[in-house]
Design an enzyme around this catalytic site. Structure first.
Site, PDB file in Angstrom:
ATOM      1  N   ARG A 110      22.793  40.316  32.573  1.00 29.13           N
ATOM      2  CA  ARG A 110      22.713  41.626  32.528  1.00 29.13           C
ATOM      3  C   ARG A 110      23.435  42.180  31.312  1.00 29.13           C
ATOM      4  O   ARG A 110      24.570  41.744  30.986  1.00 29.13           O
ATOM      5  CB  ARG A 110      23.319  42.225  33.996  1.00 29.13           C
ATOM      6  CG  ARG A 110      23.605  43.676  34.088  1.00 29.13           C
ATOM      7  CD  ARG A 110      23.495  43.936  35.428  1.00 29.13           C
ATOM      8  NE  ARG A 110      25.101  43.643  35.948  1.00 29.13           N
ATOM      9  CZ  ARG A 110      25.562  43.660  37.379  1.00 29.13           C
ATOM     10  NH1 ARG A 110      24.715  44.341  38.008  1.00 29.13           N
ATOM     11  NH2 ARG A 110      26.588  43.606  37.473  1.00 29.13           N
ATOM     12  N   LYS A 157      21.293  44.646  46.844  1.00 23.33           N
ATOM     13  CA  LYS A 157      21.329  45.560  48.096  1.00 23.33           C
ATOM     14  C   LYS A 157      21.536  47.051  47.982  1.00 23.33           C
ATOM     15  O   LYS A 157      21.095  47.880  48.754  1.00 23.33           O
ATOM     16  CB  LYS A 157      22.663  44.721  48.823  1.00 23.33           C
ATOM     17  CG  LYS A 157      22.931  45.468  50.161  1.00 23.33           C
ATOM     18  CD  LYS A 157      24.020  44.819  50.894  1.00 23.33           C
ATOM     19  CE  LYS A 157      25.485  44.556  50.063  1.00 23.33           C
ATOM     20  NZ  LYS A 157      26.333  45.647  50.009  1.00 23.33           N
ATOM     21  N   ARG A 215      29.512  43.285  30.446  1.00 23.20           N
ATOM     22  CA  ARG A 215      30.596  43.695  31.278  1.00 23.20           C
ATOM     23  C   ARG A 215      31.512  42.490  31.366  1.00 23.20           C
ATOM     24  O   ARG A 215      31.087  41.246  31.600  1.00 23.20           O
ATOM     25  CB  ARG A 215      30.464  44.387  32.677  1.00 23.20           C
ATOM     26  CG  ARG A 215      29.873  45.936  32.187  1.00 23.20           C
ATOM     27  CD  ARG A 215      29.851  46.604  33.455  1.00 23.20           C
ATOM     28  NE  ARG A 215      29.089  46.103  34.460  1.00 23.20           N
ATOM     29  CZ  ARG A 215      28.343  46.819  35.228  1.00 23.20           C
ATOM     30  NH1 ARG A 215      28.208  48.149  35.290  1.00 23.20           N
ATOM     31  NH2 ARG A 215      27.658  46.108  36.198  1.00 23.20           N
ATOM     32  N   ARG A 235      33.285  35.855  43.264  1.00 20.59           N
ATOM     33  CA  ARG A 235      32.721  37.156  44.107  1.00 20.59           C
ATOM     34  C   ARG A 235      31.817  36.576  45.319  1.00 20.59           C
ATOM     35  O   ARG A 235      32.045  36.831  46.459  1.00 20.59           O
ATOM     36  CB  ARG A 235      31.983  38.263  43.391  1.00 20.59           C
ATOM     37  CG  ARG A 235      33.092  38.849  42.502  1.00 20.59           C
ATOM     38  CD  ARG A 235      32.546  40.275  42.064  1.00 20.59           C
ATOM     39  NE  ARG A 235      31.168  40.581  41.305  1.00 20.59           N
ATOM     40  CZ  ARG A 235      31.160  40.420  40.151  1.00 20.59           C
ATOM     41  NH1 ARG A 235      32.179  40.362  39.428  1.00 20.59           N
ATOM     42  NH2 ARG A 235      29.932  40.314  39.474  1.00 20.59           N
ATOM     43  N   ARG A 284      32.592  43.877  57.178  1.00 22.66           N
ATOM     44  CA  ARG A 284      32.883  42.649  56.133  1.00 22.66           C
ATOM     45  C   ARG A 284      33.549  41.487  56.786  1.00 22.66           C
ATOM     46  O   ARG A 284      33.354  40.505  56.422  1.00 22.66           O
ATOM     47  CB  ARG A 284      33.890  43.160  55.113  1.00 22.66           C
ATOM     48  CG  ARG A 284      33.734  42.478  53.897  1.00 22.66           C
ATOM     49  CD  ARG A 284      34.684  43.164  52.669  1.00 22.66           C
ATOM     50  NE  ARG A 284      34.389  44.432  52.184  1.00 22.66           N
ATOM     51  CZ  ARG A 284      33.502  44.624  51.244  1.00 22.66           C
ATOM     52  NH1 ARG A 284      33.084  43.570  50.633  1.00 22.66           N
ATOM     53  NH2 ARG A 284      33.341  45.960  50.948  1.00 22.66           N
TER      54      ARG A 284
END
Ligand SMILES: [Zn+2]
Length: 212
Positions: free
Chosen positions: A126, A13, A159, A170, A88
Site C-alpha cells: 500500500r 472491514k 506509511r 497488529r 474486542r
C-alpha cells in the site's frame, strides 16, 4: 438488523461496514469514532475517557460498555446498527449481551476471513499520498507514474507503520484478543463467516448473502 463486524486490521472491514450501513440505512458505529464523539460532546463518560485516551492507554471495559450503551440508546440506532471494533474481548462480549439482550434473535455476527499473508501483502504494497491522502496499491492500483500521485502530483509513500513487522504485530494482537470473541459467538450459533478475499464488490455480495 443488529450486526457485529469482526475482521483483522487491513481486511477491508471498515470499507464493507460503511457500505453495509448505507445499504440498510443503519449507523456504522466504530469504537474509535464514538470515543472521539463522547469526548467532543463532553458527556460524563466521555470526560472520564478523555485523559485515558490522551495517555494512550486502553479505555477499561466498564467505561467502554457505558459509552456503547449511550450510543446504542440514540434514536438512529433503534432500527439497527453495525458495531465495528467492539466487542474486542470476551468480557466485553458478555457485557454487550446485557445491553442487546440475551435472546440475540436479531443479533448477527459477521466475521471477515482474510489470511495473514494476504493482509501483509495488501498492506506492505500500500502507498499513500502524503499530501491528499489518496491510497494506491503497487499491484492492484498503482499510480500511473511511479511514486507520483495521480490526483495531486505529490510524492506517494509507504506509511511507517505499514511495514511487515508492524502488520504482523497488529495481526498477532488481533488473533490473541478477538478470535476468542468469534468463538464465543460461534457457540451461540450466530456467527457468519465470510470469505474476505477478492474485489470489494464481490466481498460485499458475499456479505449480503450471508445476512439473508
Ligand atoms: Zn495526492
Amino acid at each position: 438488523m443488529k450486526i457485529i463486524f469482526i475482521g483483522p486490521p487491513g481486511s477491508g472491514k471498515g470499507t464493507q461496514a460503511k457500505r453495509l450501513a448505507g445499504r440498510f440505512e443503519i449507523p456504522h458505529i466504530s469504537t474509535g469514532d464514538i470515543l472521539r464523539e463522547a469526548v467532543a460532546d463532553g458527556t460524563p463518560l466521555g470526560m472520564q475517557a478523555a485523559p485515558i485516551m490522551t495517555a494512550g492507554a486502553l479505555v477499561p471495559d466498564d467505561l467502554m460498555i457505558g459509552i456503547i450503551n449511550d450510543r446504542l440508546a440514540k434514536s438512529d440506532a433503534q432500527r439497527g446498527f453495525i458495531l465495528d471494533g467492539f466487542p474486542r474481548t470476551v468480557v466485553q462480549a458478555e457485557k454487550l449481551d446485557t445491553i442487546v439482550g440475551n435472546g440475540n434473535d436479531t443479533l448477527r455476527v459477521l466475521q471477515l476471513l482474510v489470511p495473514d499473508d494476504a493482509i501483509v501483502r495488501r498492506i506492505t504494497l500500500r502507498r499513500t499520498c502524503a499530501q491528499c491522502g489518496a491510497i494506491y496499491h503497487l499491484e492492484n492500483n498503482p499510480p500511473a507514474s511511479d511514486r507520483v500521485c495521480d490526483r495531486c502530483g505529490a510524492e506517494v509513500i509507504a506509511r511507517p507503520d505499514d511495514n511487515e513487522e508492524a502488520v504482523r504485530k497488529r495481526l498477532e494482537a488481533f488473533h490473541r484478543q478477538t478470535l476468542p470473541v468469534a468463538t464465543y459467538y460461534k457457540a451461540k450459533s450466530i456467527l457468519r463467516e465470510v470469505d474476505g478475499i477478492g474485489p470489494v464488490d464481490e466481498v460485499f455480495e458475499r456479505i449480503e448473502k450471508s445476512l439473508q
